[in-house]
Design an enzyme around this catalytic site. Structure first.
Site, short mmCIF file in Angstrom:
data_model
loop_
_atom_site.label_atom_id
_atom_site.label_comp_id
_atom_site.label_asym_id
_atom_site.label_seq_id
_atom_site.Cartn_x
_atom_site.Cartn_y
_atom_site.Cartn_z
N SER A 15 4.51 -3.96 -5.46
CA SER A 15 3.73 -3.06 -4.60
C SER A 15 2.30 -2.90 -5.09
O SER A 15 1.98 -3.18 -6.24
CB SER A 15 4.39 -1.68 -4.57
OG SER A 15 5.69 -1.75 -4.05
N GLY A 16 1.45 -2.43 -4.20
CA GLY A 16 0.07 -2.15 -4.57
C GLY A 16 -0.85 -3.34 -4.47
O GLY A 16 -2.07 -3.19 -4.62
N HIS B 123 2.90 5.09 -5.08
CA HIS B 123 4.29 5.11 -5.55
C HIS B 123 4.47 4.25 -6.81
O HIS B 123 5.45 4.42 -7.53
CB HIS B 123 5.24 4.66 -4.43
CG HIS B 123 5.25 3.19 -4.17
ND1 HIS B 123 4.61 2.62 -3.09
CD2 HIS B 123 5.85 2.17 -4.82
CE1 HIS B 123 4.80 1.31 -3.10
NE2 HIS B 123 5.55 1.01 -4.14
N ASP C 134 -0.23 6.54 0.63
CA ASP C 134 0.28 5.77 -0.51
C ASP C 134 -0.85 4.99 -1.16
O ASP C 134 -0.86 3.76 -1.22
CB ASP C 134 1.40 4.84 -0.04
CG ASP C 134 2.18 4.22 -1.20
OD1 ASP C 134 1.98 4.66 -2.34
OD2 ASP C 134 2.99 3.31 -0.94
#
Length: 256
Positions: A203-204, A71, A118
């Site tokens: 994120s990530g 995402h 994801d």
């Protein structure tokens, strides 16, 4: 059952599933953490726009590949993305830093509606130079279990709170793997007895358990660090065979 689900798949009741997805937000500022020892996490990557603004974390898994959340680059032009390795203070031109571009994106049936798969591999436009400040993370075995109660470390450069500014330096947080409300395609973590965890903006980033990359920040439920819900990470062990097939496709000359 969510579409495009690869076993094992979640079996939450429809009402609970709707409630969770309805309150989900992309993850990951570190709330309630501490400054990491400078350059002690040499696999940590910062994903930045060409302007220099940090927007997501990632993990170096090969000199030419960074693993992050799918995402993060959804609807983002990869030509505008720069990957910064070997950093501690993002706003300082540290001599340890390496800045590289992205030549290709490789995803694995990412479903943004159901928050499935994801995961995303960024192929760098040149190999990273491995040294004491830049190194690859160790991957788990395919489908490796991660028991309830396992102690892990989350990290990132996201905001220190919903209304707080980003930190000057890399933050990290001790978290515990939990199974309540968790889906099989995720690793979930919780910090008992205080408000701490991941949140929107970073994120990530990696979840490291016993020195192994077990997850990547994916999403949170009903707000950040509420103390009510676990944080959700993509379960890296479900994608190891796919990751290795991609890594092997570049040949042996850049292998760690």
């Amino acid at each position: 059952m969510p579409r495009n689900c690869r076993p094992p798949c979640p079996s939450l009741a429809p009402v609970l599933l709707a409630a969770l997805l309805g309150g989900a937000a992309q993850a990951a500022e570190i709330v309630g953490g501490r400054e990491a020892q400078p350059h002690s996490r040499p696999y940590m990557a910062s994903l930045q726009l060409a302007s220099g603004s940090h927007f997501c974390g990632g993990t170096l898994v090969h000199p030419r590949f960074v693993l992050t959340a799918a995402h993060c680059l959804n609807n983002v032009n990869p030509q505008r993305v720069r990957v910064v390795l070997g950093a501690h203070r993002l706003l300082t031109a540290e001599p340890t830093q390496q800045r590289v571009g992205v030549s290709r994106l490789l995803e694995n049936s990412y479903d943004p509606q159901e928050k499935l798969n994801d995961v995303l591999l960024l192929q760098l436009d040149q190999p990273a130079t491995l040294n004491t400040h830049v190194a690859v993370a160790q991957l788990p075995q395919q489908a490796q279990p991660l028991p309830h109660g396992t102690q892990c470390l989350a990290m990132g450069w996201g905001r220190l709170g919903t209304l707080e500014p980003p930190p000057q330096v890399l933050q990290e947080l001790n978290v515990t793997v939990v199974t309540f409300l968790c889906w099989p395609q995720n690793v979930c973590t919780y910090v008992p007895r205080r408000s701490a965890g991941i949140c929107s903006g970073d994120s990530g980033g990696p979840l490291i358990c016993d020195g192994i990359l077990q997850g990547m920040d994916s999403f949170v439920i009903r707000g950040c660090a509420t103390g009510q819900y676990p944080d959700f990470f993509a379960r890296v062990s479900l994608y190891v065979d796919w990751i290795n097939s991609v890594l092997s496709s570049v040949g042996g000359e850049d292998s760690p």
